[in-house]
Design a protein around this motif. Structure first.
Motif, PDB file in Angstrom:
ATOM      1  N   ASN A   1       0.717  -1.258  -0.124  1.00  0.00           N
ATOM      2  CA  ASN A   1       0.037  -0.027   0.140  1.00  0.00           C
ATOM      3  C   ASN A   1       0.957   1.309  -0.067  1.00  0.00           C
ATOM      4  O   ASN A   1       2.042   1.300   0.492  1.00  0.00           O
ATOM      5  N   PRO A   2       0.143   2.334  -0.438  1.00  0.00           N
ATOM      6  CA  PRO A   2       1.055   3.651  -0.292  1.00  0.00           C
ATOM      7  C   PRO A   2       1.426   4.028   0.995  1.00  0.00           C
ATOM      8  O   PRO A   2       1.028   3.583   2.069  1.00  0.00           O
ATOM      9  N   PRO A   3       2.268   5.090   0.998  1.00  0.00           N
ATOM     10  CA  PRO A   3       2.996   5.471   2.241  1.00  0.00           C
ATOM     11  C   PRO A   3       2.252   5.767   3.331  1.00  0.00           C
ATOM     12  O   PRO A   3       2.344   5.468   4.591  1.00  0.00           O
TER      13      PRO A   3
ATOM     14  N   SER B   1      13.303   3.328   3.368  1.00  0.00           N
ATOM     15  CA  SER B   1      12.950   4.535   3.267  1.00  0.00           C
ATOM     16  C   SER B   1      11.400   4.694   3.599  1.00  0.00           C
ATOM     17  O   SER B   1      10.626   4.035   2.804  1.00  0.00           O
ATOM     18  N   TRP B   2      10.905   5.201   4.641  1.00  0.00           N
ATOM     19  CA  TRP B   2       9.467   5.400   4.764  1.00  0.00           C
ATOM     20  C   TRP B   2       8.677   6.192   3.609  1.00  0.00           C
ATOM     21  O   TRP B   2       7.432   6.200   3.612  1.00  0.00           O
ATOM     22  N   ARG B   3       9.484   6.926   3.236  1.00  0.00           N
ATOM     23  CA  ARG B   3       8.845   7.970   2.051  1.00  0.00           C
ATOM     24  C   ARG B   3       8.698   7.073   0.725  1.00  0.00           C
ATOM     25  O   ARG B   3       7.916   7.672  -0.334  1.00  0.00           O
ATOM     26  N   PHE B   4       8.995   5.990   0.563  1.00  0.00           N
ATOM     27  CA  PHE B   4       9.197   5.298  -0.720  1.00  0.00           C
ATOM     28  C   PHE B   4       9.583   6.187  -1.928  1.00  0.00           C
ATOM     29  O   PHE B   4       8.729   6.365  -2.719  1.00  0.00           O
ATOM     30  N   THR B   5      10.862   6.704  -1.559  1.00  0.00           N
ATOM     31  CA  THR B   5      11.293   7.821  -2.437  1.00  0.00           C
ATOM     32  C   THR B   5      11.471   7.538  -3.947  1.00  0.00           C
ATOM     33  O   THR B   5      11.339   8.317  -4.936  1.00  0.00           O
ATOM     34  N   ALA B   6      11.726   6.363  -4.237  1.00  0.00           N
ATOM     35  CA  ALA B   6      11.991   5.898  -5.581  1.00  0.00           C
ATOM     36  C   ALA B   6      10.800   5.631  -6.341  1.00  0.00           C
ATOM     37  O   ALA B   6      10.801   5.700  -7.544  1.00  0.00           O
ATOM     38  N   ARG B   7       9.835   4.971  -5.628  1.00  0.00           N
ATOM     39  CA  ARG B   7       8.692   4.545  -6.487  1.00  0.00           C
ATOM     40  C   ARG B   7       7.573   4.068  -5.387  1.00  0.00           C
ATOM     41  O   ARG B   7       7.702   3.666  -4.339  1.00  0.00           O
ATOM     42  N   ASN B   8       6.362   3.824  -5.935  1.00  0.00           N
ATOM     43  CA  ASN B   8       5.158   3.279  -5.186  1.00  0.00           C
ATOM     44  C   ASN B   8       5.719   1.736  -4.737  1.00  0.00           C
ATOM     45  O   ASN B   8       6.285   1.135  -5.681  1.00  0.00           O
TER      46      ASN B   8
END
Length: 444
Positions: free
Chosen positions: A95-97, A197-204
């Motif tokens: 699921n998304p962040p 990374s909790w932000r999922f900076t690279a991709r969903n």
């Protein structure tokens, strides 16, 4: 409350500290006093909710084997390894962040069956005292990742051919495990998004073809033999061929079946590709249908050798849990020993498969009536409503509708040998859902 994979919500909206504390406390109350395993993924919410979950189990009088920041398959492994009554993984998986969630495993490492989930749900609404007189103790499990890696690697012989592998870990805790497993097996690994990374900076974190475009390009441009991609907690796996194309999810269970030296029952979800069914029957396996998200239930009922749904497999010879890390090791081992496996990955299957997710709910009863009229022109051969609404047509094509058990969405799955027929079926399917839809404001 429980969906297809535990309990999920949007952090601090539909799920917060109090809900997770009560869920774990009640779960430990229902399952009994003893030892429980607990770990969490890399989301910021999971660090907070993980502490609440530990407190809930302690308040129920049980000891907690705290595994810390680990991939979900490691929690299941740790539950069995340390002879715990159950294990709690604080994760929202793909699921998304903004989402949070909790998965619960029983003593065998299998997710809870529906009857146990219902017992917990009933206990949650009963106004009874669930706290114990004495609080449990915390046990540290710092070495569980090393134990998992050592145990998994020991299942395989040294690689016959060294593969060059691009591995995308989705900024999840699989980055602490899978690269080491594949390297220990003798492969050259190019890790991507392996930093947590909790932000999922690279991709969903959901490993769809759209989200994996950059990874696919890297596989092709680096001249790699194969690409592999996890979701946010590494229970899923997606395969990319050397040309940089995400291949059908059918490839994963097909590889398992080809490498097994035994036959028996295979449990497949209703939305699994027909290519897997055909391959299983060709090899002499008996196909049993299971519910999406609950195929593992059929393992014990049918003494099955494998359970599978798109991007997930359960191999009971390893464990009763969905494990994308084990799947990665198995596939790379198979490809290093059998050239036909890489050929299968490169060439794909004849079936064309697509999934569409619509951000709406659907009136299933109304939809069931609607599809009879809309799809009559495609010559309906069979209609199934046991594990979702599925229409099968005379040319072998099919379409399936299912409200998501993890997100506020309606999922449409479709498969055909003909690309024009596939697109036509999907267009009609989307119209049907929109006609019978309602807006969903909260996650399950």
């Amino acid at each position: 409350m429980f969906g297809t994979a535990g309990v999920r919500g949007v952090f601090n909206k539909s799920q917060g500290l109090d809900q997770v504390y009560k869920l774990v406390q009640t779960g430990a109350f229902v399952l009994g006093k003893g030892r429980y395993a607990l770990g969490w993924d890399g989301r910021k919410s999971s660090f907070v909710l993980g502490r609440a979950a530990v407190s809930g189990a302690l308040a129920a009088g049980s000891d907690v084997f705290v595994l810390g920041l680990v991939a979900t398959p490691v929690v299941a492994f740790g539950t069995v390894r340390n002879r715990c009554l159950a294990g709690f993984s604080v994760t929202a998986s793909h699921n998304p962040p903004e989402f949070s969630g909790v998965k619960i495993f029983d003593a065998t490492g299998m997710e809870l069956d529906e009857s146990t989930e219902m017992n917990i749900e009933r206990a949650l609404v009963v106004d009874s005292w669930k706290s114990a007189r004495n609080v449990g103790s915390v046990i540290r499990g710092e070495n569980i990742v090393e134990e998992y890696i050592d145990t998994l690697v020991s299942r395989f012989s040294p690689t016959k051919r060294r593969l060059k592998i691009v591995l995308d870990c989705a900024n999840g805790p699989g980055g602490n495990v899978t690269p080491w497993v594949l390297s220990r097996l003798g492969h050259k690994v190019i890790p991507v998004n392996s930093q947590i990374s909790w932000r999922f900076t690279a991709r969903n974190p959901e490993p769809t073809a759209e989200n994996l475009r950059d990874t696919c390009s890297l596989v092709r441009e680096s001249g790699s033999d194969i690409g592999l991609a996890h979701d946010g907690d590494a229970d899923r796996l997606v395969v990319i061929n050397s040309s940089g194309q995400v291949v059908s999810d059918a490839i994963i269970p097909m590889i398992f079946l080809r490498r097994f030296n035994r036959t028996g029952a295979v449990v497949l979800s209703e939305n699994t590709s027909s290519a897997v069914t055909e391959e299983a029957e060709r090899l002499g396996f008996d196909v049993v249908r299971g519910r999406v998200g609950k195929t593992f239930v059929g393992l014990k009922e049918n003494d099955a050798v494998l359970a599978s749904e798109p991007s997930k497999v359960v191999d009971p010879s390893w464990g009763m849990w969905e494990d994308g890390i084990h799947a990665a090791a198995f596939i790379c081992d198979a490809a290093s020993r059998d050239a036909s496996i890489l050929g299968l990955i490169s060439n794909g299957v004849v079936w064309l498969y697509k999934q569409v997710n619509l951000p709406v709910g659907v009136d299933v009863r109304r939809l069931s009536i609607r599809v009879d009229d809309v799809f009559a022109k495609f010559k309906i051969q069979e209609k199934r409503e046991m594990f979702g609404l599925k229409m099968l047509f005379r040319d072998g094509s099919w379409i399936m509708f299912r409200p998501s058990g993890t997100e506020p969405k309606t999922r449409i799955y479709c498969e055909s040998r003909d690309s024009l027929r596939l697109d036509e079926l999907l267009q009609e399917g989307v119209k049907c859902v929109q006609t019978c839809s309602h807006v969903l404001n909260e996650a399950r």
